[in-house]
Design a protein around this motif. Structure first.
Motif, PDB file in Angstrom:
ATOM      1  N   GLU A  40     -38.142 -76.909  -3.006  1.00 24.70           N
ATOM      2  CA  GLU A  40     -38.865 -77.785  -2.096  1.00 24.70           C
ATOM      3  C   GLU A  40     -38.974 -77.084  -0.751  1.00 24.70           C
ATOM      4  O   GLU A  40     -38.004 -76.476  -0.283  1.00 24.70           O
ATOM      5  N   VAL A  41     -40.135 -77.145  -0.124  1.00 22.10           N
ATOM      6  CA  VAL A  41     -40.377 -76.458   1.146  1.00 22.10           C
ATOM      7  C   VAL A  41     -40.464 -77.485   2.274  1.00 22.10           C
ATOM      8  O   VAL A  41     -41.121 -78.526   2.138  1.00 22.10           O
ATOM      9  N   LEU A  42     -39.783 -77.199   3.388  1.00 21.71           N
ATOM     10  CA  LEU A  42     -39.893 -78.006   4.600  1.00 21.71           C
ATOM     11  C   LEU A  42     -40.704 -77.216   5.624  1.00 21.71           C
ATOM     12  O   LEU A  42     -40.476 -76.012   5.800  1.00 21.71           O
ATOM     13  N   ARG A  61     -24.805 -79.319  -0.447  1.00 27.34           N
ATOM     14  CA  ARG A  61     -25.351 -80.506  -1.106  1.00 27.34           C
ATOM     15  C   ARG A  61     -26.345 -80.150  -2.208  1.00 27.34           C
ATOM     16  O   ARG A  61     -26.530 -80.921  -3.158  1.00 27.34           O
ATOM     17  N   LEU A  62     -26.955 -78.985  -2.119  1.00 27.79           N
ATOM     18  CA  LEU A  62     -27.867 -78.537  -3.170  1.00 27.79           C
ATOM     19  C   LEU A  62     -27.129 -78.009  -4.398  1.00 27.79           C
ATOM     20  O   LEU A  62     -27.750 -77.765  -5.436  1.00 27.79           O
ATOM     21  N   GLY A  63     -25.818 -77.815  -4.269  1.00 21.68           N
ATOM     22  CA  GLY A  63     -25.013 -77.360  -5.405  1.00 21.68           C
ATOM     23  C   GLY A  63     -24.394 -75.996  -5.238  1.00 21.68           C
ATOM     24  O   GLY A  63     -23.730 -75.503  -6.160  1.00 21.68           O
ATOM     25  N   HIS A  84     -33.398 -74.717  -2.748  1.00 23.49           N
ATOM     26  CA  HIS A  84     -33.290 -74.293  -4.150  1.00 23.49           C
ATOM     27  C   HIS A  84     -32.188 -75.090  -4.837  1.00 23.49           C
ATOM     28  O   HIS A  84     -31.065 -75.161  -4.323  1.00 23.49           O
ATOM     29  N   THR A  85     -32.478 -75.657  -6.001  1.00 25.17           N
ATOM     30  CA  THR A  85     -31.463 -76.345  -6.782  1.00 25.17           C
ATOM     31  C   THR A  85     -31.946 -76.516  -8.218  1.00 25.17           C
ATOM     32  O   THR A  85     -33.152 -76.448  -8.484  1.00 25.17           O
ATOM     33  N   ASP A  86     -30.996 -76.717  -9.120  1.00 19.93           N
ATOM     34  CA  ASP A  86     -31.343 -77.055 -10.499  1.00 19.93           C
ATOM     35  C   ASP A  86     -31.472 -78.552 -10.694  1.00 19.93           C
ATOM     36  O   ASP A  86     -31.918 -79.006 -11.743  1.00 19.93           O
ATOM     37  N   GLU A  87     -31.081 -79.345  -9.677  1.00 19.68           N
ATOM     38  CA  GLU A  87     -31.034 -80.801  -9.810  1.00 19.68           C
ATOM     39  C   GLU A  87     -31.836 -81.439  -8.678  1.00 19.68           C
ATOM     40  O   GLU A  87     -31.342 -81.556  -7.552  1.00 19.68           O
ATOM     41  N   PRO A  88     -33.068 -81.855  -8.931  1.00 16.74           N
ATOM     42  CA  PRO A  88     -33.947 -82.319  -7.848  1.00 16.74           C
ATOM     43  C   PRO A  88     -33.443 -83.542  -7.103  1.00 16.74           C
ATOM     44  O   PRO A  88     -33.857 -83.770  -5.957  1.00 16.74           O
ATOM     45  N   HIS A  89     -32.522 -84.313  -7.694  1.00 18.42           N
ATOM     46  CA  HIS A  89     -32.010 -85.476  -6.968  1.00 18.42           C
ATOM     47  C   HIS A  89     -31.198 -85.056  -5.745  1.00 18.42           C
ATOM     48  O   HIS A  89     -30.917 -85.888  -4.867  1.00 18.42           O
ATOM     49  N   ARG A  90     -30.852 -83.767  -5.634  1.00 22.50           N
ATOM     50  CA  ARG A  90     -30.078 -83.280  -4.492  1.00 22.50           C
ATOM     51  C   ARG A  90     -30.932 -83.025  -3.250  1.00 22.50           C
ATOM     52  O   ARG A  90     -30.389 -82.845  -2.153  1.00 22.50           O
ATOM     53  N   PHE A  91     -32.248 -82.983  -3.389  1.00 21.83           N
ATOM     54  CA  PHE A  91     -33.100 -82.617  -2.253  1.00 21.83           C
ATOM     55  C   PHE A  91     -32.952 -83.582  -1.081  1.00 21.83           C
ATOM     56  O   PHE A  91     -32.919 -83.162   0.073  1.00 21.83           O
TER      57      PHE A  91
END
Length: 431
Positions: free
Chosen positions: A330-332, A354-356, A392-399
């Protein structure tokens, strides 16, 4: 004669008395053996946090921690030994290019490293993003790799028999609110480093929002205490206070930081990472008696990269393997134009965690590919609508949690900041 029972030692320190060497030796030894209970050592640790240890007590505590296990003997290695320790920061991947670089210049580098703690990344977690690489190296393999003229550097976990009192006490302090004692922090770090057996040690003591030592005075006290402990133990020790208000480089995470480190070894990479790597390399080479060698040459001519590849292979890794890539990104974007004047290191570290990229409890697995890439640093000009961060993450709920951590973490204005990378130098080894 000082009383040798747990309650007497606890109450003596509670009441502000100095502990004798005999009391310190006894309580550390008995705690390691199980003769002093966790709750008793927790009470003593709290008394130390509140009452402090003086220089003699701190030195005695450190010696007792060392004597709880074995000391490594590196005297048979074919060259001077030198190590480096960082107190932890965000984007602090310096060990990765530094160890092979210093080895390429003729020193032997036994680098005992750790895992991530809170918002700060761990060197072992980063290297484990490389396919096959292993952090656990037994004593025989460690000496063999260090003696190999094509390698000469190891980055690995400390063995269970190296300062075992520290391992037990560290875990207790972490869950009893007794981390914040400069004497206990210094003895924890230096007991392992002295037991490791290196002749010289360079300390990178971080100070700023992303460091455990946020104030310059606390960082200076910690650095001075560690330099005194090392010097008193016969280890040539020097410390640099380095800034950690802004994260290092452009990435925080595991595989992301490995990739950035390889860029440095290839002759590129972020300017601040290159500068700090070379600064610490020069300090390590001076401490090792190799001050005539310029580490910048070893970066330019490829010798450092050759050592990196050999070091990774010696610990089972494949330096040619593709690094893990996150499944989700995801880009900010920037909402105004101007000069970035602030990028908060702690906020970036918390976002990566928090992203893992970090762990919530000891022993938890981390995501190799998780982390943050920032596309601008303080002093860089940004344009409204341009990318500021890629998550960057493997789990989008972390964004969502990572975005919340970064909310308000940067400023855009008109005047570039003046933030020196190296703030101060403490130690007896001349540059």
């Amino acid at each position: 004669m000082s009383a040798l029972d747990a309650i007497s030692v606890i109450t003596a320190k509670r009441d502000g008395c100095e502990l004798s060497d005999t009391q310190i030796d006894w309580v550390v030894r008995e705690y390691t053996r199980g003769g002093v209970a966790d709750e008793q050592m927790a009470a003593l640790a709290m008394a130390i946090v509140l009452r402090g240890l003086d220089r003699r007590e701190t030195a005695a505590w450190t010696r007792a921690m060392i004597d709880s296990g074995r000391r490594m003997d590196l005297s048979g290695l074919p060259g001077p030994t030198v190590d480096k320790h960082s107190t932890g920061g965000v984007g602090d991947k310096i060990t990765l290019p530094l160890a092979p670089l210093v080895a390429a210049c003729g020193a032997i580098v036994p680098q005992l490293s750790g895992r991530g703690l809170g918002h700060t990344g761990g060197t072992l977690d980063k290297l484990e993003a490389i396919d096959g690489w292993r952090a656990d190296v037994d004593a025989a393999d460690l000496l063999r790799i260090l003696a190999d003229p094509a390698v000469g550097a190891v980055v690995c976990a400390a063995g269970a028999d190296l300062a075992p009192a520290d391992r037990k006490l560290y875990a207790l302090r972490d869950v009893t609110g007794t981390v914040e004692s400069i004497s206990l922090i210094a003895s924890s770090i230096m007991s392992k480093k002295i037991a490791e057996g290196s002749e010289s040690l360079v300390l990178d003591v971080k100070v700023g929002s992303g460091a455990f030592m946020r104030s310059l005075s606390d960082a200076r006290e910690l650095a001075t205490t560690m330099v005194e402990l090392g010097t008193d133990a016969g280890v040539r020790t020097v410390a640099l206070l380095t800034g950690m208000d802004t994260p290092l480089g452009h990435t925080a995470g595991n595989a992301l930081e490995v990739a950035e480190s390889v860029e440095v070894l290839a002759g590129g990479g972020p300017a601040d990472v290159v500068e700090l790597t070379l600064t610490l390399a020069r300090e390590m080479l001076v401490a090792a008696g190799l001050d005539a060698v310029d580490p910048a040459d070893a970066l330019r001519d490829g010798r450092a990269m050759d050592r990196w590849r050999a070091m990774v292979q010696a610990q089972g890794g494949d330096p040619d393997s593709a690094l893990p890539q996150a499944r989700e990104r995801e880009v900010l974007y920037a909402n105004t134009s101007g000069v970035m004047t602030r990028l908060d290191a702690r906020a970036v570290g918390v976002a990566a965690w928090r992203l893992g990229a970090g762990r919530e409890r000891q022993g938890q697995a981390v995501q190799a590919a998780a982390g943050v890439r920032w596309h601008a640093r303080p002093g860089d000009r940004v344009t409204a609508g341009s990318p500021l961060f890629t998550l960057h993450t493997d789990e989008p709920h972390r964004f969502a949690a990572a975005r919340a951590a970064l909310d308000g973490a940067w400023d855009i204005g008109d005047t570039p900041p003046d933030e020196p990378l190296v703030i101060e130098r403490i130690g007896l080894v001349p540059v």
